[in-house]
Design a protein around this motif. Structure first.
Motif, PDB file in Angstrom:
ATOM      1  N   THR A 183       8.275  -1.053  11.333  1.00  0.00           N
ATOM      2  CA  THR A 183       7.427  -1.575  10.249  1.00  0.00           C
ATOM      3  C   THR A 183       7.622  -0.828   8.936  1.00  0.00           C
ATOM      4  O   THR A 183       7.250  -1.345   7.877  1.00  0.00           O
ATOM      5  N   GLY A 184       8.162   0.394   8.976  1.00  0.00           N
ATOM      6  CA  GLY A 184       8.317   1.180   7.761  1.00  0.00           C
ATOM      7  C   GLY A 184       7.004   1.708   7.214  1.00  0.00           C
ATOM      8  O   GLY A 184       6.939   2.168   6.076  1.00  0.00           O
ATOM      9  N   LYS A 322      11.000  -4.484  -1.258  1.00  0.00           N
ATOM     10  CA  LYS A 322       9.975  -3.751  -2.012  1.00  0.00           C
ATOM     11  C   LYS A 322       8.590  -4.093  -1.497  1.00  0.00           C
ATOM     12  O   LYS A 322       7.744  -3.196  -1.316  1.00  0.00           O
ATOM     13  N   GLU A 323       8.318  -5.376  -1.249  1.00  0.00           N
ATOM     14  CA  GLU A 323       7.005  -5.796  -0.762  1.00  0.00           C
ATOM     15  C   GLU A 323       6.734  -5.257   0.633  1.00  0.00           C
ATOM     16  O   GLU A 323       5.637  -4.807   0.941  1.00  0.00           O
ATOM     17  N   LEU A 324       7.723  -5.312   1.497  1.00  0.00           N
ATOM     18  CA  LEU A 324       7.552  -4.846   2.871  1.00  0.00           C
ATOM     19  C   LEU A 324       7.341  -3.326   2.926  1.00  0.00           C
ATOM     20  O   LEU A 324       6.601  -2.829   3.779  1.00  0.00           O
ATOM     21  N   MET A 325       7.994  -2.604   2.029  1.00  0.00           N
ATOM     22  CA  MET A 325       7.864  -1.148   2.000  1.00  0.00           C
ATOM     23  C   MET A 325       6.566  -0.702   1.332  1.00  0.00           C
ATOM     24  O   MET A 325       6.129   0.429   1.517  1.00  0.00           O
ATOM     25  N   GLY A 326       5.958  -1.587   0.524  1.00  0.00           N
ATOM     26  CA  GLY A 326       4.755  -1.196  -0.196  1.00  0.00           C
ATOM     27  C   GLY A 326       5.040  -0.282  -1.359  1.00  0.00           C
ATOM     28  O   GLY A 326       4.201   0.535  -1.754  1.00  0.00           O
ATOM     29  N   HIS A 327       6.249  -0.406  -1.941  1.00  0.00           N
ATOM     30  CA  HIS A 327       6.604   0.405  -3.104  1.00  0.00           C
ATOM     31  C   HIS A 327       5.955  -0.171  -4.359  1.00  0.00           C
ATOM     32  O   HIS A 327       5.916  -1.391  -4.541  1.00  0.00           O
ATOM     33  N   SER A 328       5.486   0.698  -5.234  1.00  0.00           N
ATOM     34  CA  SER A 328       4.896   0.246  -6.496  1.00  0.00           C
ATOM     35  C   SER A 328       5.965  -0.062  -7.528  1.00  0.00           C
ATOM     36  O   SER A 328       5.739  -0.824  -8.461  1.00  0.00           O
TER      37      SER A 328
END
Length: 370
Positions: A183-184, A322-328
């Motif tokens: 899931t990262g 980016k969305e899956l990692m939750g990066h801003s």
């Protein structure tokens, strides 16, 4: 008009003076000024010491912000350990950029995280001093970092992946480790996960909270991008289904059934890593590892990093990753996507020359995707 009596004294290298119609009045006023100085209550201005300003600045702009005890402690640790010994007794208005650069240069060779935080503390307190018109210019504005040690997070190797998957089958931390890999999620996010967040109907994990660093509190993510839905990997789905408890129970409980914290997660990883070390062939003596073979830089964040590189190898677009990692910031994802990887480079050339040989042929890039 009668003459006034003047009394002077020095404290921390600064001269204090007071006047009065009598010697007693002058001495009393001087004693009050010295007492206030020792309490750090000097009049706010460019002539106050750096230490006095730090106390005022932190009490006014940091303490009320609701920062964790750990975060507030970081400011005190950097100031008391490195800034105060060098310039604490100087007048605020006398501090030049060279004084601050020397402090940073003295930390050359230390971790990038430490040096960046030290610079941040100096930049925040001196920027506010300039904005408050206490000093004419900001001496911390253009500070440069010296050479520092950078610890790049990395993906796991093929050998590590095989060993991790094998050990996870029987270790008590196995489900947690596989969740990190598939899931990262950040470790703090897994610590806050309840079974209500695992949506078996839509095959998603809803990430909306994390264990706050340095405390027992569970809070929302620092940025809106941290709130996200992660589709559940097929090899993780059945494992989660078999482990399911009531909706309000933590997915990864401690032995007592409570939510994990930083220390318990660290112990969980240490136990798993020890078992992994043994699996990889570590030498033992009386049940104690005397010759370790597991990489010392293998951390839970390596699994998160691996999830991102797996997305890249699978051809997942950068904006989706980016969305899956939750990066801003998409640059954070791009930094991982652009890491050199032999199979990715070979496959890129394969696409260019028209063979489109993904992981096959003689390109040396035959890697199994998990």
């Amino acid at each position: 008009m009668g003459e006034y009596i003047r009394k002077t004294a020095r404290y921390n290298g600064k001269k204090y003076e007071a006047t009065g119609k009598t010697e007693l009045e002058a001495m009393t006023k001087l004693a009050e000024k010295l007492a206030a100085a020792k309490r750090g209550e000097e009049a706010i201005g460019g002539s106050m010491t750096v230490t006095a300003w730090y106390k005022q600045w932190k009490a006014t702009y940091k303490d009320p912000k609701g920062l964790t005890k750990k975060s507030l402690g970081m400011y005190d640790e950097k100031f008391n350990g490195y800034i105060k010994p060098a310039i604490g007794s100087m007048k605020l208005k006398d501090v030049k950029d060279v004084h601050l650069q020397r402090i940073l240069n003295g930390q050359a060779g230390k971790s990038a995280s430490h040096v960046k935080k030290l610079r941040m503390v100096m930049q925040e307190m001196f920027k506010r001093a300039r904005q408050s018109r206490l000093i004419p210019y900001d001496p911390a504005e253009l500070l440069e970092l010296p050479h520092v040690q950078t610890h790049q997070r990395r993906s796991i190797t093929d050998e590590e992946r095989s060993a991790i998957l094998a050990v996870a089958e029987h270790h008590r931390a196995g489900l947690w480790v596989l969740t990190l890999l598939y899931t990262g999620m950040r470790p703090g996010e897994t610590a806050a996960l309840t079974w209500a967040d695992v949506d078996f109907v839509n095959n998603e994990i809803h990430v909306h909270a994390a264990k706050e660093s340095g405390s027992q509190a569970i809070k929302g993510p620092k940025t809106d991008s941290g709130v996200r839905d992660i589709p559940i990997h097929s090899d993780l789905l059945w494992r989660l289904q078999n482990a399911k408890k009531n909706s309000f129970a933590p997915v990864f409980p401690t032995g007592a059934g409570n939510f994990q914290n930083e220390n318990s997660l660290r112990r969980l990883w240490t136990g798993f890593k020890r078992e992994l070390d043994l699996y990889l062939g570590a030498k033992t003596e009386r049940n104690r590892i005397v010759e370790s073979v597991v990489a010392p830089d293998l951390t839970p964040y390596c699994l998160r990093h691996t999830f991102c590189t797996d997305l890249q190898k699978a051809g997942v677009p950068l904006n989706v990753a980016k969305e899956l990692m939750g990066h801003s910031d998409i640059q954070m994802t791009a930094n991982i996507y652009t890491h050199r990887d032999s199979s990715t480079l070979h496959n890129g050339i394969a696409l260019l020359d028209g063979t489109r040989s993904i992981g096959g042929g003689n390109d040396g890039g035959n890697r199994e995707m998990a």
